[in-house]
Design a protein around this motif. Structure first.
Motif, PDB file in Angstrom:
ATOM      1  N   TRP A 263       0.835  -1.194   0.000  1.00  0.00           N
ATOM      2  CA  TRP A 263       0.000   0.000   0.000  1.00  0.00           C
ATOM      3  C   TRP A 263       0.876   1.253   0.000  1.00  0.00           C
ATOM      4  O   TRP A 263       1.974   1.261   0.546  1.00  0.00           O
ATOM      5  CB  TRP A 263      -0.914   0.020   1.220  1.00  0.00           C
ATOM      6  N   GLY A 264       0.370   2.322  -0.575  1.00  0.00           N
ATOM      7  CA  GLY A 264       1.046   3.616  -0.554  1.00  0.00           C
ATOM      8  C   GLY A 264       0.007   4.700  -0.375  1.00  0.00           C
ATOM      9  O   GLY A 264      -0.530   4.896   0.704  1.00  0.00           O
ATOM     10  N   ALA A 265      -0.289   5.429  -1.446  1.00  0.00           N
ATOM     11  CA  ALA A 265      -1.360   6.430  -1.406  1.00  0.00           C
ATOM     12  C   ALA A 265      -2.708   5.717  -1.288  1.00  0.00           C
ATOM     13  O   ALA A 265      -2.865   4.565  -1.697  1.00  0.00           O
ATOM     14  CB  ALA A 265      -1.321   7.296  -2.658  1.00  0.00           C
ATOM     15  N   ALA A 266      -3.675   6.413  -0.727  1.00  0.00           N
ATOM     16  CA  ALA A 266      -5.009   5.833  -0.562  1.00  0.00           C
ATOM     17  C   ALA A 266      -5.669   5.614  -1.915  1.00  0.00           C
ATOM     18  O   ALA A 266      -5.481   6.416  -2.845  1.00  0.00           O
ATOM     19  CB  ALA A 266      -5.872   6.754   0.286  1.00  0.00           C
ATOM     20  N   PRO A 267      -6.456   4.528  -2.069  1.00  0.00           N
ATOM     21  CA  PRO A 267      -7.192   4.334  -3.316  1.00  0.00           C
ATOM     22  C   PRO A 267      -8.079   5.541  -3.625  1.00  0.00           C
ATOM     23  O   PRO A 267      -8.717   6.104  -2.729  1.00  0.00           O
ATOM     24  CB  PRO A 267      -8.040   3.084  -3.031  1.00  0.00           C
ATOM     25  N   LEU A 268      -8.117   5.948  -4.887  1.00  0.00           N
ATOM     26  CA  LEU A 268      -8.916   7.105  -5.263  1.00  0.00           C
ATOM     27  C   LEU A 268     -10.379   6.920  -4.898  1.00  0.00           C
ATOM     28  O   LEU A 268     -11.046   7.862  -4.453  1.00  0.00           O
ATOM     29  CB  LEU A 268      -8.784   7.351  -6.768  1.00  0.00           C
ATOM     30  N   ALA A 269     -10.900   5.717  -5.071  1.00  0.00           N
ATOM     31  CA  ALA A 269     -12.311   5.482  -4.766  1.00  0.00           C
ATOM     32  C   ALA A 269     -12.601   5.696  -3.287  1.00  0.00           C
ATOM     33  O   ALA A 269     -13.679   6.174  -2.922  1.00  0.00           O
ATOM     34  CB  ALA A 269     -12.707   4.070  -5.187  1.00  0.00           C
ATOM     35  N   ASP A 270     -11.660   5.364  -2.419  1.00  0.00           N
ATOM     36  CA  ASP A 270     -11.862   5.561  -0.986  1.00  0.00           C
ATOM     37  C   ASP A 270     -11.986   7.041  -0.642  1.00  0.00           C
ATOM     38  O   ASP A 270     -12.725   7.416   0.272  1.00  0.00           O
ATOM     39  CB  ASP A 270     -10.704   4.959  -0.192  1.00  0.00           C
ATOM     40  N   ARG A 271     -11.256   7.870  -1.350  1.00  0.00           N
ATOM     41  CA  ARG A 271     -11.270   9.304  -1.055  1.00  0.00           C
ATOM     42  C   ARG A 271     -12.459  10.019  -1.694  1.00  0.00           C
ATOM     43  O   ARG A 271     -12.941  11.018  -1.155  1.00  0.00           O
ATOM     44  CB  ARG A 271      -9.973   9.958  -1.540  1.00  0.00           C
ATOM     45  N   LEU A 272     -12.917   9.525  -2.836  1.00  0.00           N
ATOM     46  CA  LEU A 272     -13.923  10.256  -3.604  1.00  0.00           C
ATOM     47  C   LEU A 272     -15.336   9.722  -3.462  1.00  0.00           C
ATOM     48  O   LEU A 272     -16.298  10.457  -3.709  1.00  0.00           O
ATOM     49  CB  LEU A 272     -13.548  10.234  -5.090  1.00  0.00           C
ATOM     50  N   MET A 273     -15.470   8.442  -3.092  1.00  0.00           N
ATOM     51  CA  MET A 273     -16.775   7.797  -3.123  1.00  0.00           C
ATOM     52  C   MET A 273     -17.154   7.235  -1.755  1.00  0.00           C
ATOM     53  O   MET A 273     -16.291   6.932  -0.929  1.00  0.00           O
ATOM     54  CB  MET A 273     -16.779   6.669  -4.161  1.00  0.00           C
ATOM     55  N   THR A 274     -18.456   7.058  -1.542  1.00  0.00           N
ATOM     56  CA  THR A 274     -18.945   6.375  -0.349  1.00  0.00           C
ATOM     57  C   THR A 274     -18.825   4.875  -0.558  1.00  0.00           C
ATOM     58  O   THR A 274     -18.620   4.401  -1.685  1.00  0.00           O
ATOM     59  CB  THR A 274     -20.411   6.732  -0.082  1.00  0.00           C
ATOM     60  N   PRO A 275     -18.974   4.059   0.504  1.00  0.00           N
ATOM     61  CA  PRO A 275     -18.945   2.599   0.321  1.00  0.00           C
ATOM     62  C   PRO A 275     -20.012   2.095  -0.649  1.00  0.00           C
ATOM     63  O   PRO A 275     -19.858   1.025  -1.239  1.00  0.00           O
ATOM     64  CB  PRO A 275     -19.180   2.078   1.739  1.00  0.00           C
ATOM     65  N   ASP A 276     -21.086   2.860  -0.829  1.00  0.00           N
ATOM     66  CA  ASP A 276     -22.151   2.470  -1.753  1.00  0.00           C
ATOM     67  C   ASP A 276     -21.866   2.881  -3.190  1.00  0.00           C
ATOM     68  O   ASP A 276     -22.688   2.648  -4.087  1.00  0.00           O
ATOM     69  CB  ASP A 276     -23.485   3.075  -1.310  1.00  0.00           C
ATOM     70  N   GLY A 277     -20.718   3.516  -3.423  1.00  0.00           N
ATOM     71  CA  GLY A 277     -20.351   3.903  -4.778  1.00  0.00           C
ATOM     72  C   GLY A 277     -20.892   5.248  -5.223  1.00  0.00           C
ATOM     73  O   GLY A 277     -20.797   5.602  -6.406  1.00  0.00           O
ATOM     74  N   GLU A 278     -21.446   6.034  -4.288  1.00  0.00           N
ATOM     75  CA  GLU A 278     -21.926   7.370  -4.614  1.00  0.00           C
ATOM     76  C   GLU A 278     -20.856   8.406  -4.279  1.00  0.00           C
ATOM     77  O   GLU A 278     -20.054   8.203  -3.367  1.00  0.00           O
ATOM     78  CB  GLU A 278     -23.201   7.675  -3.823  1.00  0.00           C
ATOM     79  N   PRO A 279     -20.842   9.538  -4.988  1.00  0.00           N
ATOM     80  CA  PRO A 279     -19.877  10.586  -4.635  1.00  0.00           C
ATOM     81  C   PRO A 279     -20.115  11.083  -3.208  1.00  0.00           C
ATOM     82  O   PRO A 279     -21.263  11.222  -2.777  1.00  0.00           O
ATOM     83  CB  PRO A 279     -20.170  11.696  -5.656  1.00  0.00           C
ATOM     84  N   THR A 280     -19.031  11.328  -2.482  1.00  0.00           N
ATOM     85  CA  THR A 280     -19.179  11.915  -1.159  1.00  0.00           C
ATOM     86  C   THR A 280     -19.733  13.330  -1.311  1.00  0.00           C
ATOM     87  O   THR A 280     -19.736  13.907  -2.405  1.00  0.00           O
ATOM     88  CB  THR A 280     -17.840  11.976  -0.421  1.00  0.00           C
ATOM     89  N   ASP A 281     -20.197  13.908  -0.205  1.00  0.00           N
ATOM     90  CA  ASP A 281     -20.712  15.273  -0.257  1.00  0.00           C
ATOM     91  C   ASP A 281     -19.645  16.231  -0.779  1.00  0.00           C
ATOM     92  O   ASP A 281     -19.931  17.128  -1.584  1.00  0.00           O
ATOM     93  CB  ASP A 281     -21.155  15.713   1.146  1.00  0.00           C
ATOM     94  N   GLU A 282     -18.401  16.044  -0.327  1.00  0.00           N
ATOM     95  CA  GLU A 282     -17.313  16.904  -0.778  1.00  0.00           C
ATOM     96  C   GLU A 282     -17.055  16.722  -2.264  1.00  0.00           C
ATOM     97  O   GLU A 282     -16.864  17.704  -2.998  1.00  0.00           O
ATOM     98  CB  GLU A 282     -16.044  16.621   0.019  1.00  0.00           C
ATOM     99  N   THR A 283     -17.018  15.482  -2.723  1.00  0.00           N
ATOM    100  CA  THR A 283     -16.778  15.213  -4.148  1.00  0.00           C
ATOM    101  C   THR A 283     -17.855  15.853  -5.006  1.00  0.00           C
ATOM    102  O   THR A 283     -17.568  16.484  -6.034  1.00  0.00           O
ATOM    103  CB  THR A 283     -16.729  13.698  -4.400  1.00  0.00           C
ATOM    104  N   LEU A 284     -19.112  15.699  -4.596  1.00  0.00           N
ATOM    105  CA  LEU A 284     -20.213  16.286  -5.356  1.00  0.00           C
ATOM    106  C   LEU A 284     -20.108  17.809  -5.378  1.00  0.00           C
ATOM    107  O   LEU A 284     -20.322  18.439  -6.419  1.00  0.00           O
ATOM    108  CB  LEU A 284     -21.545  15.859  -4.739  1.00  0.00           C
ATOM    109  N   CYS A 285     -19.745  18.403  -4.245  1.00  0.00           N
ATOM    110  CA  CYS A 285     -19.600  19.855  -4.180  1.00  0.00           C
ATOM    111  C   CYS A 285     -18.490  20.341  -5.105  1.00  0.00           C
ATOM    112  O   CYS A 285     -18.701  21.258  -5.914  1.00  0.00           O
ATOM    113  CB  CYS A 285     -19.318  20.271  -2.736  1.00  0.00           C
TER     114      CYS A 285
END
Length: 350
Positions: A263-285
């Motif tokens: 492991w190194g940098a965090a997976p992009l999906a972990d930072r941008l998406m919820t566990p359900d695969g939806e954009p986080t509030d921050e990502t959507l904003c």
């Protein structure tokens, strides 16, 4: 696959980088958000911290950074450290979903002498001499690379599809050859597509910041000699893109190629998406604000209003980043952001 180009898109609230290989395919992404600057530990950061608790059964201890973020540090027997001791640590793996960041003890006099984006670029084999090109907000190549990194499937260059499914235990990768008609004997066809799939998996692991255990379900027939070629193709392709440690086994009797990537940098999906695969509030904003900025550049005299989905508007307000003020500073007082009771943003002239 040496790095040929690096693009940078700077928008209000976040900056995105993409590295491309000589075939113009994206191979690595980097993201820095304004909200992360004081509260998130990035790969390679050297930070002051305090050893909060030693847990021998877990082989290490829990460390608290000055930002308040808790991280884990592996400890050898006879480490000589005590709970409550002040430390200087280096981040060796970023936090990811349900996992703390991991650190190692750094030299007391170690200093941060490179920006985070420079460290990212220097960690890409052969990218140290590649200049960074600034692109306009909403650039098509940047957008396509980000979309690819978040997609559950990717098409192979000669046909066929890789379905990539990260789970809590491993990254499961299924190879679908529907619609692909390779000439030659079955064994030769299988070797070609398995090799291509292994190379593509290496690129996707780099692009998406995937790590841990990975399993590729190869197509049959595949004998021992062919299996070694497939394994070597994966290892060679990954090492050309990343300095992270990697190991792999030739496919088993069941056709499963197993790999382990540090492991190194965090997976992009972990930072941008919820566990359900939806954009986080921050990502959507931030994505909605990026659309607004693109329209503001395209219509330099227009007064525009962004109707922002309410959950994203509430995040924007609670973040205390004063993003509206940054919009005003960049574009004048001609852009307005209002809450909206719909799931998608809307931009219109006012």
């Amino acid at each position: 696959m040496p790095i040929a180009r690096i693009l940078r898109e700077t928008a209000i609230g976040e900056t995105r980088w993409v590295a491309f290989d000589t075939t113009a395919r994206p191979v690595a992404l980097h993201l820095e958000r304004l909200s992360d600057r004081q509260r998130r530990a990035y790969l390679g950061d050297t930070l002051d911290a305090r050893l909060r608790a030693i847990q021998p059964r877990q082989g290490g201890g829990f460390v608290e950074l000055l930002s308040g973020e808790n991280v884990f540090m592996r400890l050898d027997e006879g480490h000589g450290l005590t709970e409550g001791q002040n430390l200087h640590v280096e981040v060796v793996a970023e936090a990811r979903r349900d996992k703390l960041a991991r650190v190692m003890k750094a030299a007391t006099n170690a200093t941060q002498n490179q920006d985070r984006d420079t460290r990212w670029r220097m960690a890409l084999p052969g990218a140290g001499s590649v200049s960074v090109e600034d692109v306009s907000i909403g650039d098509g190549e940047i957008t396509a690379a980000w979309d690819e990194a978040l997609s559950g499937s990717v098409t192979l260059p000669a046909g066929g599809t890789l379905h990539i499914q990260p789970t809590n235990a491993l990254v499961a990768v299924d190879l679908d050859t529907s619609g692909r008609n390779d000439p030659g004997r079955a064994a030769a066809r299988a070797l070609r597509i398995n090799t291509e799939a292994a190379q593509e998996l290496a690129r996707q692991a780099s692009l998406r910041n995937l790590g841990g255990a990975m399993v590729l379900d190869c197509v049959s027939p595949i004998n021992r000699e062919s299996g070694i070629k497939v394994r070597d193709a994966f290892l060679s392709a990954f090492k050309a893109l990343s300095h992270r440690k990697v190991r792999a086994l030739a496919p088993s009797a069941f056709g499963l190629m197993e790999a382990s990537v540090a492991w190194g940098a965090a997976p992009l999906a972990d930072r941008l998406m919820t566990p359900d695969g939806e954009p986080t509030d921050e990502t959507l904003c931030l994505e909605s604000l990026r659309q607004l900025q693109r329209e503001a550049v395209a219509q330099p005299m227009a007064r525009l209003t962004l109707s922002l989905p309410r959950r994203a508007f509430e995040w924007m307000t609670a973040s205390r980043l004063d993003l509206q003020a940054q919009l005003n500073e960049t574009f004048g007082a001609r852009l307005t952001v209002l809450p909206y009771d719909h799931s998608k943003p809307d931009i219109f002239q006012t």
